[in-house]
Enzyme design. Structure first.
Site, PDB file in Angstrom:
ATOM      1  N   CYS A 296       0.955  -1.289  -0.001  1.00 19.08           N
ATOM      2  CA  CYS A 296      -0.038  -0.015  -0.030  1.00 19.08           C
ATOM      3  C   CYS A 296       0.727   1.136   0.033  1.00 19.08           C
ATOM      4  O   CYS A 296       0.497   2.164  -0.686  1.00 19.08           O
ATOM      5  CB  CYS A 296      -0.904  -0.126   1.060  1.00 19.08           C
ATOM      6  SG  CYS A 296      -0.181  -0.355   2.614  1.00 19.08           S
ATOM      7  N   ASP A 420      -7.698   5.396  -1.584  1.00 23.84           N
ATOM      8  CA  ASP A 420      -7.204   4.199  -0.743  1.00 23.84           C
ATOM      9  C   ASP A 420      -6.458   3.109  -1.649  1.00 23.84           C
ATOM     10  O   ASP A 420      -6.970   2.668  -2.625  1.00 23.84           O
ATOM     11  CB  ASP A 420      -8.373   3.312  -0.314  1.00 23.84           C
ATOM     12  CG  ASP A 420      -8.139   2.399   0.822  1.00 23.84           C
ATOM     13  OD1 ASP A 420      -7.089   1.906   0.845  1.00 23.84           O
ATOM     14  OD2 ASP A 420      -8.870   2.061   1.633  1.00 23.84           O
ATOM     15  N   HIS A 422      -5.768   0.215  -1.038  1.00 21.83           N
ATOM     16  CA  HIS A 422      -5.860  -1.275  -0.905  1.00 21.83           C
ATOM     17  C   HIS A 422      -6.924  -1.732  -1.892  1.00 21.83           C
ATOM     18  O   HIS A 422      -7.155  -2.983  -1.816  1.00 21.83           O
ATOM     19  CB  HIS A 422      -6.492  -1.407   0.533  1.00 21.83           C
ATOM     20  CG  HIS A 422      -5.204  -0.929   1.441  1.00 21.83           C
ATOM     21  ND1 HIS A 422      -5.484   0.301   2.007  1.00 21.83           N
ATOM     22  CD2 HIS A 422      -4.354  -1.532   2.117  1.00 21.83           C
ATOM     23  CE1 HIS A 422      -4.298   0.585   2.939  1.00 21.83           C
ATOM     24  NE2 HIS A 422      -3.939  -0.457   3.035  1.00 21.83           N
TER      25      HIS A 422
END
Length: 463
Positions: A296, A420, A422
């Protein structure tokens, strides 16, 4: 470029050809200048034809604005051209989606530059000439790319005149660039680029010589910054800063600026402080790399690097995971065995890589527990106002990218705009925005008891 205007983009090529019988530089310059004058005369002639892409519309701008279909008269509003442009059902659905998500996106009408073919005159006799001296015949296709922005209610005759003027103006700029960068008999092809500059300047076109990197064009950029009264510490006119037209897809497949399709949060007396410019969304499982569960921070760093690339601060490609790891080995932060591993990195490593690969310095903000982030509105707001770069935040084993804050100075209320890394799915804008992979988050988004480090990249002072 004003909301409600139509962008008319005219592209095509003009044949540049001339014959040189000497290496004398003043003579070459004179021949080149005369060739550009001939091209300008060709643009102003009745043989010039403009065709509207994906439509049956043809226009003769120098024949009194004659057009087919004949219902298009010089006095017709230019928005009437849109009804003739054909799109398939899928494209129409995409257009409707764009209208819903980004109503301010400009309408672009693309045109092709053409020349009407006429019958040659009847010659009674053919004359042949033999020349014993050496000649150099120069031939190239001059890449024309003109843009004019006009209100949708403007008459078509005004559009035609503006496009012809733009073509002649671009030819004049091309001549200056070719003469400025010629070396002996070697001529560089001039290429036009469009830039959307801060108000009140707006949309401008700049011509650069092909094959000459931005690093060698600083003198020209300084001249342009002076002409347009632009700041001398930020790049506005590098090739990477050129305008991306809303009807053109990005070739690399990455999504750009998904946050622009979000509705901002409502805060009492709150203001928005957002990333400035364009970035690419990098996340898990892209580029055929399975980094689910460990990559990440690498992806957040790639998003930051894409911002510096697309703002013109660097011509380097966005680094891969291995290139990021190698940079950390090169600076002495990691051992050689780190390259090719699945080890995490954090904000400090992100700052080190930015410095090593891009020469970008960063400020680090330390937060001992997540609950303190709610009180960092002023610092984050000042960062997005002054630097405007994406921020990487790492805590524990998670990393995210902060693209902005909505913050009320009077109440202290704050929301964070989070990208994000992820996410593991396809480049589906609707899924990414609807499911919150790019979205506004409250202070409870952070683990209230975990520590966090924030990497705030600083803009280099350069043009």
């Amino acid at each position: 470029m004003i909301i409600g205007n139509i962008l008319f983009r005219l592209k095509g090529s003009l044949e540049f050809k001339c014959q040189l019988n000497t290496t004398n530089e003043p003579h070459i310059q004179k021949v080149i200048s005369r060739t550009f004058e001939d091209l300008c005369s060709q643009v102003k002639s009745e043989s010039l034809v403009l065709s509207v892409c994906n439509s049956p519309v043809f226009i003769w701008p120098n024949k009194g604005g004659r057009a087919t279909p004949e219902c298009l008269t010089p006095n017709s509003p230019c928005k009437d051209l849109q009804q003739f442009i054909q799109t398939d059902d899928q494209e129409s659905m995409k257009s409707k989606k764009k209208e819903k998500t980004n109503a301010s996106a400009a309408v672009v009408i693309n045109l092709n530059l053409m020349t009407e073919v006429t019958e040659p005159a009847d010659l009674s006799a053919t004359t042949l000439m033999r020349c014993s001296t050496k000649h150099h015949f120069l031939y190239t296709a001059m890449p024309m790319d003109c843009v004019v922005s006009l209100p949708s209610s403007e008459r078509l005759s005004v559009v035609y005149d503006a496009l012809v003027v733009a073509l002649c103006s671009q030819l004049d700029e091309m001549k200056k660039v070719m003469l400025r960068h010629m070396k002996g008999m070697t001529l560089l092809i001039p290429q036009p680029f469009h830039f959307l500059l801060p108000d009140p300047v707006g949309l401008v076109t700049v011509v650069y010589p092909a094959g000459v990197p931005d690093s060698q064009l600083e003198i020209q950029r300084k001249e342009l910054h002076s002409r347009f009264e632009l700041p001398g510490n930020r790049p506005y006119l590098r090739r990477a800063n050129s305008l991306h037209f809303p009807d053109e897809p990005y070739k690399d497949g990455y999504l750009r600026n998904p946050h622009l399709h979000l509705k901002p949060p409502t805060l009492g007396n709150g203001k928005l402080y957002l990333v400035q410019g364009v970035y690419s969304y990098h996340h898990y499982m892209q580029d055929r790399v399975d980094d689910n569960g460990w990559g990440c921070a690498y992806r957040s760093l790639q998003t930051i690097c894409s911002w510096f690339q697309q703002q013109g601060y660097t011509e380097k490609a966005v680094p891969t995971h291995k290139e990021i790891q190698q940079a950390l080995v090169d600076v002495g932060d990691k051992q050689g065995s780190f390259v090719g591993s699945r080890q995490w990195i954090g904000s400090i490593e992100v700052a080190a890589v930015l410095d090593q690969l891009l020469g970008v310095t960063s400020k680090i903000m330390f937060v001992s527990q997540g609950s303190e982030l709610a009180s960092k509105g002023r610092e984050l707001a000042n960062h997005f106002l002054s630097e405007g770069t994406p921020v990487m935040i790492g805590g524990g084993v998670l990393a995210h990218t902060i693209l902005g804050v909505a913050w009320s100075e009077t109440t202290g209320e704050i929301r964070y705009l989070i990208l994000d890394p992820h996410y593991t799915g396809a480049e589906d804008l609707q899924v990414i925005t609807d499911k919150g992979w790019c979205g506004w988050k409250s202070p409870q988004f952070w683990d209230q008891n975990a520590y966090y480090n924030l990497c705030l990249p600083q803009r280099p002072k350069t043009i």
